[in-house]
Design a protein around this motif. Structure first.
Motif, short mmCIF file in Angstrom:
data_model
loop_
_atom_site.label_atom_id
_atom_site.label_comp_id
_atom_site.label_asym_id
_atom_site.label_seq_id
_atom_site.Cartn_x
_atom_site.Cartn_y
_atom_site.Cartn_z
N GLU A 239 -14.61 -2.73 9.64
CA GLU A 239 -15.89 -3.31 10.18
C GLU A 239 -16.75 -2.18 10.48
OE1 GLU A 239 -17.60 -6.38 10.11
OE2 GLU A 239 -16.00 -7.26 8.96
N ASN A 241 -19.63 -2.14 12.31
CA ASN A 241 -19.86 -2.16 13.73
C ASN A 241 -18.82 -1.75 14.64
OD1 ASN A 241 -22.17 -3.86 13.35
ND2 ASN A 241 -20.77 -5.46 12.55
N GLN A 261 -27.92 1.33 8.95
CA GLN A 261 -28.47 0.65 10.23
C GLN A 261 -27.83 1.12 11.53
OE1 GLN A 261 -26.26 -0.69 7.90
NE2 GLN A 261 -24.48 -1.37 9.40
N ASP A 262 -26.90 1.87 11.57
CA ASP A 262 -26.56 2.31 13.02
C ASP A 262 -26.66 3.58 13.11
OD1 ASP A 262 -25.31 -0.31 13.70
OD2 ASP A 262 -23.56 0.07 12.41
N ILE A 316 -33.28 0.38 2.83
CA ILE A 316 -31.98 -0.01 3.07
C ILE A 316 -31.32 0.99 3.53
CG2 ILE A 316 -30.06 -0.45 1.53
CD1 ILE A 316 -31.95 -2.02 -0.30
N TYR A 379 -21.56 -5.15 -9.99
CA TYR A 379 -21.35 -4.31 -9.11
C TYR A 379 -20.10 -4.96 -8.51
CZ TYR A 379 -23.03 -7.81 -5.70
OH TYR A 379 -23.37 -8.91 -5.06
N SER A 384 -19.96 -2.06 0.86
CA SER A 384 -20.23 -2.06 2.17
C SER A 384 -21.54 -2.83 2.47
CB SER A 384 -20.59 -0.46 2.65
OG SER A 384 -21.86 -0.07 1.53
N GLY A 385 -22.27 -3.21 1.57
CA GLY A 385 -23.36 -4.09 1.87
C GLY A 385 -24.68 -3.34 0.98
N GLN A 388 -25.19 -4.43 -2.78
CA GLN A 388 -25.77 -5.73 -3.01
C GLN A 388 -27.45 -5.50 -2.60
OE1 GLN A 388 -23.79 -9.01 -1.05
NE2 GLN A 388 -25.78 -9.94 -0.98
N SER A 389 -27.51 -4.87 -1.24
CA SER A 389 -28.90 -4.80 -0.97
C SER A 389 -29.85 -3.75 -1.76
CB SER A 389 -28.92 -4.04 0.51
OG SER A 389 -28.05 -4.70 1.39
N PRO A 409 -21.51 -10.02 -8.86
CA PRO A 409 -20.39 -9.41 -8.01
C PRO A 409 -19.12 -9.56 -8.82
CG PRO A 409 -21.09 -11.27 -6.65
CD PRO A 409 -21.95 -11.31 -7.95
N ARG B 50 -39.35 -5.65 7.61
CA ARG B 50 -37.79 -5.73 7.76
C ARG B 50 -37.43 -5.79 9.43
NH1 ARG B 50 -35.49 -0.32 7.98
NH2 ARG B 50 -33.48 -1.23 7.11
N HIS B 64 -32.90 -7.40 6.49
CA HIS B 64 -32.94 -5.82 6.10
C HIS B 64 -33.74 -5.81 5.05
CE1 HIS B 64 -29.78 -7.35 3.82
NE2 HIS B 64 -29.72 -6.33 2.98
N LEU B 65 -34.22 -6.96 4.43
CA LEU B 65 -35.20 -6.80 3.01
C LEU B 65 -36.57 -7.31 3.60
CD1 LEU B 65 -32.90 -7.38 -0.04
CD2 LEU B 65 -33.55 -5.15 1.02
N PHE B 138 -16.07 -17.36 -9.64
CA PHE B 138 -17.24 -17.64 -8.65
C PHE B 138 -18.23 -18.63 -8.87
CE2 PHE B 138 -16.29 -12.86 -7.14
CZ PHE B 138 -14.92 -13.19 -7.17
N ARG B 238 -23.44 -9.32 9.12
CA ARG B 238 -22.47 -8.57 10.00
C ARG B 238 -22.71 -7.14 10.16
NH1 ARG B 238 -17.16 -8.91 7.00
NH2 ARG B 238 -18.56 -8.43 5.27
N ASN B 239 -23.19 -6.46 9.25
CA ASN B 239 -23.28 -5.05 9.39
C ASN B 239 -24.28 -4.73 10.29
OD1 ASN B 239 -21.59 -3.95 7.72
ND2 ASN B 239 -22.87 -3.82 5.83
N PHE B 240 -25.15 -5.82 10.75
CA PHE B 240 -26.42 -5.76 11.82
C PHE B 240 -26.06 -6.20 13.01
CE2 PHE B 240 -27.62 -5.36 7.24
CZ PHE B 240 -28.45 -4.50 7.22
N ASN B 242 -24.99 -5.06 15.55
CA ASN B 242 -25.32 -4.08 16.69
C ASN B 242 -26.65 -4.03 17.02
OD1 ASN B 242 -22.87 -3.36 17.40
ND2 ASN B 242 -22.88 -1.35 16.02
N THR B 243 -27.49 -4.41 15.79
CA THR B 243 -28.90 -4.06 15.61
C THR B 243 -29.87 -4.93 15.66
OG1 THR B 243 -28.48 -3.32 13.58
CG2 THR B 243 -28.81 -1.56 14.76
#
Lengths: 531, 274
Positions: A239, A241, A261-262, A316, A379, A384-385, A388-389, A409, B50, B64-65, B138, B238-240, B242-243
């Motif tokens: 993860e 984070n 983002q971090d 992004i 893809y 890691s995101g 997709q983003s 995906p 965003r 984020h978009l 899927f 999830r990736n965000f 923290n922010t």
């Protein structure tokens, strides 16, 4: 070369150790443990078989290579080989080995060991997937004398010299070569590198110990002797984070894969972000031209102009990343800056589509002869995101010119089958490699055949560069290939893959190698060493 | 501990029941008429806006978009609720059929079927569902069918117990004496009289199905992006953590609220029946 300047600056910064780290105590000292949080389990502790980016970082420390590619100058320097000659046809390479280098079991790194390694790599075949492409056309190695070995190929292999600097062609001892491939993965190998495997707990950590007596680091490394650190612990933390949290709380000294983002947050906490674009094929969309909607090349050319790479990076990614300016990233050998062809121009894109007979349909998406312009883009997951983003944003950009994109995906475990089946119009991806031969491996039928490239000037250029021994003439072919890939709409590059590392201010001497993997031999911790 | 069944607390119980009902009605409204609840586009974002925290303009903030998170949650309702309904439907039909067959056929057929059901029950439903998705591929419908089949065993067991209870009733004996065939008795006399507990179970499973489906879409097995399935929203944020806390927290709370409300109502139905 634009990118080499900031990366050189970053390295200089780390060597000088200025800033917060210096103030904390200039008494950098030997010893101690460095904890590095990585994104995924290495799966395999044999450098010759390791595949994923993090696996290569973990494995890099175990082995040395014949040559060393200087990430700052782009030049090939000596490592286990002090000098070498190649014939003009790029079929025969003679290496002169250094005196005194040994594997950690005490056996010498001599000509026989080099021969055994190359013979063994060929026998590993598809299990050593990178090495297999590096050694294509391998005929034999000849031991000229104990310090001289000649590697011969049946057909020209221009990228071989460059490939000898990679982790995948790192040398292991005879005792390891005798082991079955699976055992080598599970138990590690005996190498000549600055660190040894101490312990590996799957999905938890890899612990490495300093090899005492190591004294053959490449010339660009300041430390001429054994590593300063006692131990190197790679903790596996999927993860993003949590990795950043470990760095902030001091439980990790370095983390790989800091998400865009971090990065601000890491910098605000007084930690150091170090970034370097990875050499190789950039992140982008590659076009399977055997599919009817994109076959005539008009749609890919329109997409080329409609994708706003700057917006992708600004929305992004972080300022550490750069929009692509070619299919190759800037630090790759033979890269040419074609950024002028890649500026966003939706009006030009619309023009191309209209000229090709694509007219707006009922739902806003274009149609031609009753066929709706809807493209499947695959893809690989887990992601890691960022893939997709990026694709979601590009989907919106293309919607504006009337091109519908459907995201599919696909599990990365099915990657080989996916390329084989070709059940996609577009495919997202990148590939790390210091040598431009990656273009041949990715695009042509001799490799992954990702875009179903047909015979023509592009294929000719890709094949020709592989067999061209003269660097200047090879660079011409590579430049031509990059240009044709963009102009004919085979590849729609988006952004440069970048290794973003977060470092504690106490750590200095973390270095990128030419493939943007980390090397730890120079690393010292400020203040008290151990934990 | 407060005894929630105490008569003095009856109005309070009624009140929370009404609240749950209203909340589920609103969510059902999202599914049917998303445009009424949110006028913003769930798919197209404004890059300049965003990662904005919740505000009056963006009730749940933006991702984020630059997409409005509330619009995505509202538009995701149709996908997620539809999937839950399909899942419960499949579980109900398959499970009931298996249970009815086991209870009616009896003897070795019963033993055989119920051992298979035992095996199904012994494997965690999520694991079964994952295996099925690998085979089915899927997508929302695939996920729904997989969850349905994975949870069918529970229905089969309840159904069989009910069939055995009903079959002992005198009117079944009477029907048999009157010359009715076995399958006719099973469909005409047994099935209608076993429906109650099975339907209550279906209501109970509905909440669980939403949770299951969100889990699978969290793992990336649901509808392809950028479809705003709830699980995918939680995962995408999830990736965000923290922010941008709202990206994961608010969709999670929405799902939690819906599951709790559905469970509350199902429990009430269960009590009423008892």
């Amino acid at each position: 070369m634009r990118h080499l300047v900031p990366s050189a600056a970053a390295v200089a910064f780390l060597i000088a150790g200025c800033g917060a780290g210096d103030a904390a105590g200039s008494s950098a000292q030997a010893g101690g443990t460095l904890t590095v949080a990585v994104t995924s389990d290495p799966q395999c502790l044999d450098p010759q078989q390791a595949g994923s980016s993090d696996a290569i970082t973990v494995n890099r420390q175990f082995v040395d290579s014949l040559t060393d590619h200087d990430p700052d100058t782009g030049k090939l320097g000596g490592w286990l080989a002090t000098s070498w000659e190649a014939d003009p046809k790029a079929t025969s390479f003679t290496f002169h080995l250094r005196e005194g280098a040994t594997f950690s079991d005490g056996t010498p790194v001599d000509a026989q060991a080099v021969k055994d390694n190359f013979d063994g790599l060929v026998k590993l075949g598809a299990k050593a997937v990178q090495a297999a492409t590096y050694l294509s056309g391998y005929r034999e190695s000849v031991v000229v004398d104990p310090r001289t070995v000649r590697v011969e190929f049946a057909k020209p292999n221009a990228q071989f010299l460059e490939a000898t600097s990679t982790t995948s062609l790192g040398l292991v001892a005879k005792s390891s070569l005798a082991q079955p491939a699976a055992d080598r993965c599970a138990n590690g190998v005996v190498g000549s590198g600055p660190f040894l495997l101490e312990q590996y707990t799957r999905n938890q950590q890899v612990v490495q110990r300093r090899r005492d007596g190591y004294a053959w680091s490449p010339a660009r490394i300041t430390n001429r002797g054994a590593a300063y650190l006692d131990r190197l612990v790679f903790k596996i933390v999927p993860e993003a984070n949590v990795r950043v949290g470990l760095l902030e709380s001091g439980q990790a000294d370095a983390v790989l894969g800091v998400g865009p983002q971090d990065t601000d947050r890491v910098k605000r906490a007084g930690l150091v972000i170090s970034a370097r674009p990875n050499p190789g094929l950039v992140y982008g969309i590659n076009v399977n031209r055997s599919r009817p909607l994109v076959a005539d090349g008009a749609v890919p050319r329109a997409i080329q102009r409609a994708v706003d790479r700057r917006q992708v990076v600004d929305t992004i990614l972080s300022p550490d990343y750069h929009p692509a300016t070619s299919v190759l990233s800037a630090p790759t050998l033979g890269y040419v800056d074609l950024g002028g062809k890649l500026s966003a121009d939706p009006a030009a894109a619309t023009e191309i589509l209209t000229t090709a007979g694509w007219v707006p349909g009922a739902d806003g998406m274009r149609v031609r002869n009753g066929q709706r312009l809807s493209l499947v883009v695959r893809y690989y997951t887990p992601d890691s995101g960022l893939a997709q983003s990026s694709l979601e944003l590009i989907q919106q950009q293309l919607k504006k010119i009337g091109v519908d994109v459907v995201l599919k995906p696909t599990p990365v475990a099915q990657a080989i089958q996916t390329f084989k089946d070709g059940d996609y119009d577009l495919i997202w991806g990148n590939a790390s490699a210091a040598d431009p031969d990656i273009l041949r491996n990715y695009f042509t039928v001799q490799g992954l055949n990702a875009v179903r490239l047909t015979a023509g000037p592009l294929q000719d250029a890709l094949y020709a560069q592989a067999g061209e021994g003269d660097p200047a003439r090879r660079a011409q072919q590579v430049a031509l290939a990059q240009q044709l890939l963009l102009d004919d709409g085979w590849a729609i590059p988006v952004y440069e893959p970048t290794t973003v590392v977060g470092l504690s201010a106490k750590v200095r001497g973390v270095r990128f190698d030419a493939a943007s993997r980390l090397q730890f031999i120079d690393v010292q911790r400020a203040g008290k060493g151990g934990k | 501990m407060v005894d929630l069944t105490a008569p003095a607390l009856a109005p309070l119980r009624r009140f929370d029941l009404v609240l749950c009902g209203l909340w589920l009605a609103v969510v059902a409204g999202w599914a049917v008429l998303p445009g009424v609840f949110s006028r913003q586009d769930p798919l197209a974002g404004v890059a300049a806006e965003r990662l904005q925290p919740p505000s009056l303009r963006h009730l749940l903030g933006t991702d984020h978009l630059g997409r409005d998170l509330f619009a995505r949650v509202v538009h995701g309702a149709a996908l997620s609720l539809q999937a839950a309904l399909i899942a419960v439907g499949v579980a109900l039909v398959v499970g009931s059929a298996v249970g009815l067959a086991a209870g009616s056929l009896g003897r070795w057929a019963d033993a055989l079927i119920m051992r298979v059901v035992d095996v199904m029950l012994a494997i965690p439903a999520l694991l079964t569902a994952l295996a099925l998705i690998t085979a089915l591929g899927f997508g929302t419908v695939q996920v729904a069918v997989a969850v349905g089949i994975a949870t069918a065993a529970t229905f089969a067991r309840v159904m069989r117990a009910e069939v055995l209870r009903v079959r002992a009733a005198p009117y079944i004996g009477a029907a048999r004496c009157a010359g009715s065939r076995g399958w006719w008795i099973a469909l005409r006399h047994v099935l209608p009289n076993t429906a109650g507990p099975v339907l209550v179970l279906a209501a109970l499973e509905f909440g669980a199905a939403i949770l299951f489906i969100s889990t699978l879409s969290f793992l990336g097995l649901g509808a392809a992006p950028p479809a705003p399935e709830w699980g995918a929203l939680v995962s995408g944020g999830r990736n965000f953590l923290n922010t941008a806390w709202w990206l994961t927290t608010l969709p999670s709370l929405t799902v939690a609220g819906i599951v709790l409300a559905a469970n509350r109502i199902a429990r009430e139905l269960e009590h009423r029946r008892d």
